[in-house]
Structures are given as structure tokens and as C-alpha cells.
Motif scaffolding. Structure first.
Motif, PDB file in Angstrom:
ATOM      1  N   ARG A 149     -22.262 -48.612  55.992  1.00  0.00           N
ATOM      2  CA  ARG A 149     -22.312 -48.896  54.557  1.00  0.00           C
ATOM      3  C   ARG A 149     -22.799 -50.326  54.357  1.00  0.00           C
ATOM      4  O   ARG A 149     -22.083 -51.278  54.582  1.00  0.00           O
ATOM      5  N   ASN A 150     -24.054 -50.468  53.924  1.00  0.00           N
ATOM      6  CA  ASN A 150     -24.652 -51.779  53.716  1.00  0.00           C
ATOM      7  C   ASN A 150     -24.159 -52.354  52.396  1.00  0.00           C
ATOM      8  O   ASN A 150     -24.116 -51.664  51.378  1.00  0.00           O
ATOM      9  N   ASP A 151     -23.785 -53.611  52.418  1.00  0.00           N
ATOM     10  CA  ASP A 151     -23.177 -54.240  51.249  1.00  0.00           C
ATOM     11  C   ASP A 151     -24.252 -54.761  50.300  1.00  0.00           C
ATOM     12  O   ASP A 151     -24.918 -55.747  50.580  1.00  0.00           O
ATOM     13  N   PHE A 152     -24.419 -54.079  49.175  1.00  0.00           N
ATOM     14  CA  PHE A 152     -25.345 -54.524  48.141  1.00  0.00           C
ATOM     15  C   PHE A 152     -24.606 -55.071  46.919  1.00  0.00           C
ATOM     16  O   PHE A 152     -25.215 -55.305  45.880  1.00  0.00           O
ATOM     17  N   GLU A 160     -12.581 -42.585  52.018  1.00  0.00           N
ATOM     18  CA  GLU A 160     -12.403 -41.154  51.760  1.00  0.00           C
ATOM     19  C   GLU A 160     -13.434 -40.653  50.752  1.00  0.00           C
ATOM     20  O   GLU A 160     -13.974 -39.538  50.897  1.00  0.00           O
ATOM     21  N   GLU A 161     -13.725 -41.448  49.729  1.00  0.00           N
ATOM     22  CA  GLU A 161     -14.716 -41.054  48.729  1.00  0.00           C
ATOM     23  C   GLU A 161     -16.109 -40.954  49.339  1.00  0.00           C
ATOM     24  O   GLU A 161     -16.862 -40.018  49.036  1.00  0.00           O
ATOM     25  N   ILE A 162     -16.453 -41.902  50.206  1.00  0.00           N
ATOM     26  CA  ILE A 162     -17.772 -41.884  50.834  1.00  0.00           C
ATOM     27  C   ILE A 162     -17.877 -40.703  51.798  1.00  0.00           C
ATOM     28  O   ILE A 162     -18.902 -39.999  51.831  1.00  0.00           O
ATOM     29  N   ARG A 163     -16.841 -40.469  52.587  1.00  0.00           N
ATOM     30  CA  ARG A 163     -16.860 -39.330  53.510  1.00  0.00           C
ATOM     31  C   ARG A 163     -17.012 -38.017  52.757  1.00  0.00           C
ATOM     32  O   ARG A 163     -17.752 -37.130  53.177  1.00  0.00           O
ATOM     33  N   ALA A 164     -16.315 -37.903  51.640  1.00  0.00           N
ATOM     34  CA  ALA A 164     -16.408 -36.676  50.857  1.00  0.00           C
ATOM     35  C   ALA A 164     -17.804 -36.525  50.260  1.00  0.00           C
ATOM     36  O   ALA A 164     -18.386 -35.430  50.267  1.00  0.00           O
ATOM     37  N   ALA A 165     -18.374 -37.608  49.750  1.00  0.00           N
ATOM     38  CA  ALA A 165     -19.696 -37.553  49.125  1.00  0.00           C
ATOM     39  C   ALA A 165     -20.774 -37.193  50.134  1.00  0.00           C
ATOM     40  O   ALA A 165     -21.746 -36.499  49.801  1.00  0.00           O
ATOM     41  N   LEU A 166     -20.620 -37.668  51.381  1.00  0.00           N
ATOM     42  CA  LEU A 166     -21.609 -37.405  52.425  1.00  0.00           C
ATOM     43  C   LEU A 166     -21.236 -36.213  53.297  1.00  0.00           C
ATOM     44  O   LEU A 166     -22.005 -35.859  54.200  1.00  0.00           O
ATOM     45  N   ASP A 167     -20.075 -35.628  53.054  1.00  0.00           N
ATOM     46  CA  ASP A 167     -19.597 -34.477  53.820  1.00  0.00           C
ATOM     47  C   ASP A 167     -19.581 -34.797  55.316  1.00  0.00           C
ATOM     48  O   ASP A 167     -20.082 -34.028  56.149  1.00  0.00           O
ATOM     49  N   LEU A 168     -18.996 -35.933  55.667  1.00  0.00           N
ATOM     50  CA  LEU A 168     -18.970 -36.386  57.052  1.00  0.00           C
ATOM     51  C   LEU A 168     -17.820 -35.760  57.813  1.00  0.00           C
ATOM     52  O   LEU A 168     -16.705 -35.644  57.301  1.00  0.00           O
ATOM     53  N   ASP A 169     -18.078 -35.379  59.060  1.00  0.00           N
ATOM     54  CA  ASP A 169     -17.011 -34.940  59.949  1.00  0.00           C
ATOM     55  C   ASP A 169     -16.094 -36.119  60.257  1.00  0.00           C
ATOM     56  O   ASP A 169     -16.520 -37.289  60.235  1.00  0.00           O
ATOM     57  N   ASP A 170     -14.846 -35.824  60.566  1.00  0.00           N
ATOM     58  CA  ASP A 170     -13.881 -36.884  60.840  1.00  0.00           C
ATOM     59  C   ASP A 170     -14.285 -37.736  62.037  1.00  0.00           C
ATOM     60  O   ASP A 170     -13.916 -38.910  62.125  1.00  0.00           O
ATOM     61  N   GLU A 171     -15.032 -37.144  62.980  1.00  0.00           N
ATOM     62  CA  GLU A 171     -15.382 -37.872  64.209  1.00  0.00           C
ATOM     63  C   GLU A 171     -16.529 -38.864  64.016  1.00  0.00           C
ATOM     64  O   GLU A 171     -16.780 -39.703  64.875  1.00  0.00           O
ATOM     65  N   VAL A 172     -17.234 -38.785  62.875  1.00  0.00           N
ATOM     66  CA  VAL A 172     -18.361 -39.685  62.634  1.00  0.00           C
ATOM     67  C   VAL A 172     -17.839 -41.031  62.153  1.00  0.00           C
ATOM     68  O   VAL A 172     -17.205 -41.119  61.099  1.00  0.00           O
ATOM     69  N   PRO A 173     -18.093 -42.122  62.897  1.00  0.00           N
ATOM     70  CA  PRO A 173     -17.616 -43.437  62.473  1.00  0.00           C
ATOM     71  C   PRO A 173     -18.297 -43.894  61.183  1.00  0.00           C
ATOM     72  O   PRO A 173     -19.494 -43.687  60.989  1.00  0.00           O
ATOM     73  N   LEU A 174     -17.511 -44.521  60.309  1.00  0.00           N
ATOM     74  CA  LEU A 174     -18.017 -45.113  59.068  1.00  0.00           C
ATOM     75  C   LEU A 174     -17.714 -46.602  59.131  1.00  0.00           C
ATOM     76  O   LEU A 174     -16.555 -47.009  59.232  1.00  0.00           O
ATOM     77  N   ILE A 175     -18.780 -47.431  59.069  1.00  0.00           N
ATOM     78  CA  ILE A 175     -18.652 -48.856  59.338  1.00  0.00           C
ATOM     79  C   ILE A 175     -19.205 -49.633  58.151  1.00  0.00           C
ATOM     80  O   ILE A 175     -20.233 -49.270  57.564  1.00  0.00           O
ATOM     81  N   ASP A 176     -18.543 -50.716  57.782  1.00  0.00           N
ATOM     82  CA  ASP A 176     -19.078 -51.642  56.791  1.00  0.00           C
ATOM     83  C   ASP A 176     -19.991 -52.637  57.501  1.00  0.00           C
ATOM     84  O   ASP A 176     -19.685 -53.099  58.611  1.00  0.00           O
ATOM     85  N   CYS A 177     -21.109 -52.978  56.872  1.00  0.00           N
ATOM     86  CA  CYS A 177     -22.016 -53.923  57.511  1.00  0.00           C
ATOM     87  C   CYS A 177     -22.808 -54.703  56.468  1.00  0.00           C
ATOM     88  O   CYS A 177     -22.858 -54.339  55.293  1.00  0.00           O
ATOM     89  N   ASP A 178     -23.412 -55.766  56.937  1.00  0.00           N
ATOM     90  CA  ASP A 178     -24.386 -56.535  56.165  1.00  0.00           C
ATOM     91  C   ASP A 178     -25.648 -56.563  57.013  1.00  0.00           C
ATOM     92  O   ASP A 178     -25.695 -57.248  58.033  1.00  0.00           O
ATOM     93  N   ALA A 179     -26.664 -55.801  56.622  1.00  0.00           N
ATOM     94  CA  ALA A 179     -27.870 -55.657  57.439  1.00  0.00           C
ATOM     95  C   ALA A 179     -28.614 -56.973  57.608  1.00  0.00           C
ATOM     96  O   ALA A 179     -29.465 -57.094  58.490  1.00  0.00           O
ATOM     97  N   ARG A 180     -28.316 -57.975  56.790  1.00  0.00           N
ATOM     98  CA  ARG A 180     -28.965 -59.287  56.935  1.00  0.00           C
ATOM     99  C   ARG A 180     -28.361 -60.106  58.066  1.00  0.00           C
ATOM    100  O   ARG A 180     -28.966 -61.080  58.525  1.00  0.00           O
TER     101      ARG A 180
END
Length: 216
Positions: A149-152, A160-180
Motif C-alpha cells: 500500500r503506497n502512501d499517497f 481488513e477493508e483493503i483485503r476485502a476490497a481486493l479479495d486477498l487470501d489471508d496468506e498474501v502479505p499486505l505491507i505499508d510502504c513509501d515507494a520514494r
């Protein structure tokens, strides 16, 4: 690993650091996502060599084909792919390919996925729907991936909201990042490598259990 790359990704190393003689593992990583989510920025920020970019200025020729309305400040677009390189340790080198985000270049994705260890799906939470195609293609190819999740600075959503919106499996890591940020982008890549090796270890363990003789 030190270089002249700045935190905003605008800098570039003065010279290309050579590969270590002990480097034995060259691993291919693809960074995918919608238009303007930060794929080129991430490759620029984290690469320890001067990255190869295929960005071109967006012109009137793209009207009716490209849709830059969601990213009004963006004036260029990747037309092939971005390429960079980063050493994880003395034996492991990651080769990074940033896929084009415009829909008219999606036909290139299947070729970029060939021989790929895994993928990073960059998402902009203001435009989560732009990530659906990337996730769908990776799942069809059976390619392991993490979601970053790139911070804009947009509205915050719970995991939980992002996982639901993207229909992600529980095993898929969700990470916060700053691409810069070089450090933040590197953490994403390390998380991907850990995830891939974790999946491989779990698969090997299941295979070993199946191979064990069953009690009579």
C-alpha cells in the motif's frame, strides 16, 4: 548497498557497483499495479544501478486511450518496462522489472511474468479498483505476490477493508510502504522473498508428509 540515490528517488548512483563474486542467485521480481501507483518510482528508489526507464511524455495522441484523470500531476507513462537491480546479500541479487500500468500495454505482462520468482502489487488506496487486473493475472499465472500500500496521503483504510476490497487470501502479505524511500521499498522486496521461501517450505513439508508411509 550505499549509493547516491536520494529518498525521493530522483538521485542516481555515480557508478554501477559490481556484482559480488559470490553472487549465485539471480532472482527476477516484477512490480505491477495500475497507472500512476509508483512502480517507476520504486525501481528508481531501490535500484543500486542507474535504472533503465522507458518513460515517454503523454501527448494528445493518447487521448481517448489513456486515462490520466485520476493522476492529474502525471505527465509521463512507461511504454515497455523499468529495470533495476539490488543485492539482498552477498549471494542473492534481485532483478527488478516495473510493468507498464496503462491498459494498452498489458499485453507485455505475460512475458514479464515468465521466470518470475514473485511480484509486488503496488496499490493506491484512492484507486483500489486499478489493482484488480494485476492480482487476477498473477493468480492465473500462479505467481506468488505481496501487496504494498503506497502512501499517497489519501483516506486511510483498515487492513481488513483493503483485503476485502481486493479479495486477498489471508496468506498474501499486505505491507505499508513509501515507494520514494529506498529503505521502505527494500523492505517490501525482502518481505516478498521471505513470503516466496515460506510458501516453498510449506509446500515441501506437505510433500514430505504425503510421502511418509501410512500406518497399517
Amino acid at each position: 548497498m550505499d549509493s547516491a540515490i536520494s529518498e525521493d528517488g530522483a538521485g542516481a548512483p555515480a557508478e554501477r557497483p559490481p556484482l559480488h563474486d559470490s553472487a549465485a542467485n539471480g532472482l527476477k521480481i516484477v512490480i505491477v499495479g495500475g497507472f500512476g501507483v509508483g512502480k517507476t518510482t520504486m525501481v528508481r528508489a531501490v535500484s543500486e544501478i542507474r535504472p533503465l526507464n522507458t518513460e515517454e511524455t503523454m501527448t494528445q495522441a493518447g487521448e481517448g486511450i489513456d486515462d490520466p484523470s485520476a493522476v492529474r500531476e502525471k505527465t509521463t507513462t512507461t511504454i515497455a518496462f523499468d529495470f533495476g537491480r539490488i543485492g539482498i546479500d552477498h549471494r542473492t541479487v534481485l532483478y527488478l522489472f516495473g510493468a507498464p500500468g496503462q491498459e494498452r500495454f498489458w499485453f507485455l505482462w505475460d512475458r514479464l511474468f515468465a521466470g518470475t520468482l514473485g511480484a509486488v502489487v503496488l496499490v493506491d488506496t484512492r484507486r483500489l479498483e486499478d489493482s484488480w487486473y494485476a492480482i487476477d493475472r498473477l493468480e492465473q499465472h500462479g505467481t506468488p505476490f505481496v501487496v504494498a500500500r503506497n502512501d499517497f496521503g489519501g483516506p486511510r483504510h483498515t487492513r481488513e477493508e483493503i483485503r476485502a476490497a481486493l479479495d486477498l487470501d489471508d496468506e498474501v502479505p499486505l505491507i505499508d510502504c513509501d515507494a520514494r524511500s529506498r529503505e521502505s521499498s527494500r523492505d517490501v522486496l525482502v518481505a516478498l522473498v521471505d513470503h516466496v521461501y515460506g510458501l516453498a517450505a510449506a509446500q515441501a513439508e506437505r510433500a514430505a508428509l504425503r510421502a511418509e508411509p501410512q500406518p497399517q
